[in-house]
Write an enzyme that holds these catalytic residues in place. Structure first.
Site, PDB file in Angstrom:
ATOM      1  N   ASP A 106      47.184  -1.141  21.249  1.00 48.08           N
ATOM      2  CA  ASP A 106      47.335  -2.566  20.949  1.00 48.08           C
ATOM      3  C   ASP A 106      47.999  -2.710  19.583  1.00 48.08           C
ATOM      4  O   ASP A 106      47.849  -1.855  18.711  1.00 48.08           O
ATOM      5  CB  ASP A 106      45.973  -3.260  20.901  1.00 48.08           C
ATOM      6  N   ASP A 128      50.090  -2.080  25.917  1.00 48.61           N
ATOM      7  CA  ASP A 128      48.788  -2.589  26.332  1.00 48.61           C
ATOM      8  C   ASP A 128      48.645  -4.007  25.795  1.00 48.61           C
ATOM      9  O   ASP A 128      49.482  -4.856  26.035  1.00 48.61           O
ATOM     10  CB  ASP A 128      47.684  -1.649  25.854  1.00 48.61           C
ATOM     11  N   ASP A 153      43.451  -7.430  20.957  1.00 47.72           N
ATOM     12  CA  ASP A 153      42.262  -7.329  21.801  1.00 47.72           C
ATOM     13  C   ASP A 153      41.009  -7.207  20.944  1.00 47.72           C
ATOM     14  O   ASP A 153      41.051  -6.699  19.817  1.00 47.72           O
ATOM     15  CB  ASP A 153      42.350  -6.099  22.710  1.00 47.72           C
ATOM     16  N   ARG A 212      46.220 -13.086  30.388  1.00 46.41           N
ATOM     17  CA  ARG A 212      45.234 -12.806  29.340  1.00 46.41           C
ATOM     18  C   ARG A 212      45.502 -13.606  28.061  1.00 46.41           C
ATOM     19  O   ARG A 212      45.776 -13.050  27.011  1.00 46.41           O
ATOM     20  CB  ARG A 212      45.193 -11.314  29.013  1.00 46.41           C
TER      21      ARG A 212
END
Length: 438
Positions: free
Chosen positions: A215, A254, A258, A310
């Site tokens: 990330d 990715d 997050d 997301r």
């Protein structure tokens, strides 16, 4: 060097660089989160490295300087809780050696790994649907570990990282906040946390999927984190450039930002997320029951532009979403916006969606073992006309959606400043969100 009035140009530059701030200027490194600005303001609040002594204030221009400012050893920097302010100047590439020479696939690759041999070994036609295993998968994992040790930078507690001017960038990797407290990250553009060694998972979905590791900013088990006025994207290697193997996209990226592993008390404000698939994952596993009561996060005034999904996808957490602007018109890679995961408790207010003409608002949410969403003040703009819409009502009205969404999430936010009228959100967010706008 030419002198001017007895002083060299170099001296003038030095003098201007260290001159004290005028009354109209603000030292972003000393700024702290407002007392009501989202979940990161809860309890002790978030002050980052604002109390740093003069010898713990740094300006960094490359990876080696960044690691040194964070404590000197990337393996142990996460334990360095000394208050520190780190100013990022220009572009810092994390995928480099100590002489700042670029590193890539060949430098990180374990000698026993090649993508060509990997593709032969795990072809679904011969390997089937079982988990990949064996020498080539082990060599791939070692290759990925070699890269991770270089491109993931550990950040300790009581740290402020802030970009100088409007050109501060961190590229080729990401920041890792693991079980730390009190961190501020502002005014930096994060690009292209690129994984050279994605893993094939035959059991991921009906057709299998390629999954990557890194990330741009990963918050794991950390508390009191404020991420503000940053920009996140894939830079010069967007997903559109990805290869296709086994009929599935060979995914090199990715998440952009997050939070997982019991992360808690986070405010994510005035950021720009764009041209990316998996954007914000909150909680990584349905089985992580210890996340219940944690993952309390506020997202406000963020700009989501042409993302796939997301934004965020939530498990367990009490997540407050307000005044965010979602623009995905003409985006062929769009999947959904809000993922309602297991035990998630999203409270959404005054968010604005600019989608394709005739877009069905029910498609803004995806139920992933979650059943509750409180939502009010949403506006949908299609074909240049906006109108208020209830996303929950639209979802529940579709007969195909047999699991209905409850509007009762069991809590109501109290930590926020002014919530702007939804009609004004696009103008406010486009003007203020992202790096270089402080």
């Amino acid at each position: 060097m030419k002198k001017i009035a007895g002083m060299t140009l170099a001296f003038l530059f030095w003098a201007s660089a260290i001159a004290p701030l005028s009354a109209s200027q603000t030292d972003l490194g000393r700024e702290v989160l407002g007392k009501n600005d989202g979940w990161a303001a809860y309890s002790t609040g978030t002050t980052g490295g604002s109390k740093a002594s003069a010898d713990q204030v740094f300006t960094v221009t490359n990876r080696q300087e960044l690691v040194k400012a964070l404590g000197g050893d990337n393996k142990t920097n996460g334990a360095n809780d000394t208050p520190k302010i780190i100013y990022v100047r220009g572009t810092i590439n994390l995928s480099v050696d100590d002489q700042n020479r670029p590193l890539g696939y060949n430098e990180y690759r374990d000698p026993a790994y090649t993508i060509e041999e990997y593709l032969k070994a795990y072809d679904p036609k011969t390997w089937g649907k079982k988990d990949v295993a064996g020498p080539l998968e082990e060599a791939r994992a070692r290759s990925q570990k070699n890269q991770a040790e270089r491109v993931l930078i550990n950040v300790g507690s009581n740290t402020t990282l802030v970009g100088l001017g409007n050109e501060a960038k961190i590229v080729g990797g990401g920041l890792l906040l693991t079980k730390v407290d009190n961190v501020i990250v502002r005014n930096i553009e994060f690009q292209d946390a690129y994984d050279y060694f994605p893993q094939w998972d035959p059991t991921d979905g009906a057709e299998g999927n390629w999954n990557s590791e890194y990330d741009n900013l990963s918050i794991v088990g950390s508390t009191h984190v404020w991420v503000d006025h940053c920009t996140f994207n894939d830079g010069e290697r967007p997903d559109a450039f990805n290869e296709t193997y086994y009929g599935r996209e060979y995914q090199h990226h990715d998440g952009l930002l997050d939070a997982k592993g019991g992360a808690d008390l986070i405010t994510i404000s005035y950021n720009h997320f764009s041209e990316h698939s998996k954007t914000n994952l909150i909680g990584s596993s349905d089985s992580a029951t210890t996340d219940e009561g944690r993952l309390r996060i506020t997202f406000h005034h963020n700009f989501y532009e042409n993302i796939g999904e997301r934004a965020p996808r939530v498990r367990f957490g009490q997540v407050h979403l307000y005044n965010n602007y979602y623009k995905s018109d003409g985006n062929e890679h769009y999947v959904y916006t809000w993922g309602i995961g297991k035990s998630s408790k999203i409270y959404a207010e005054n968010n604005y969606f600019e989608m394709d003409p005739g877009f069905d608002p029910a498609k803004l949410i995806w139920l992933a073992k979650g059943t509750a969403l409180y939502e009010t003040g949403s506006y949908l703009n299609g074909a240049g006309k906006h109108h208020e819409v209830s996303i929950v009502d639209a979802y529940n009205a579709n007969p195909a959606n047999t699991t209905k969404v409850s509007k009762d999430v069991g809590w109501k936010p109290s930590l926020f400043d002014k919530i702007d009228p939804t009609q004004s959100v696009p103008a406010i967010v486009k003007a203020k969100a992202g790096a270089g706008k402080l």
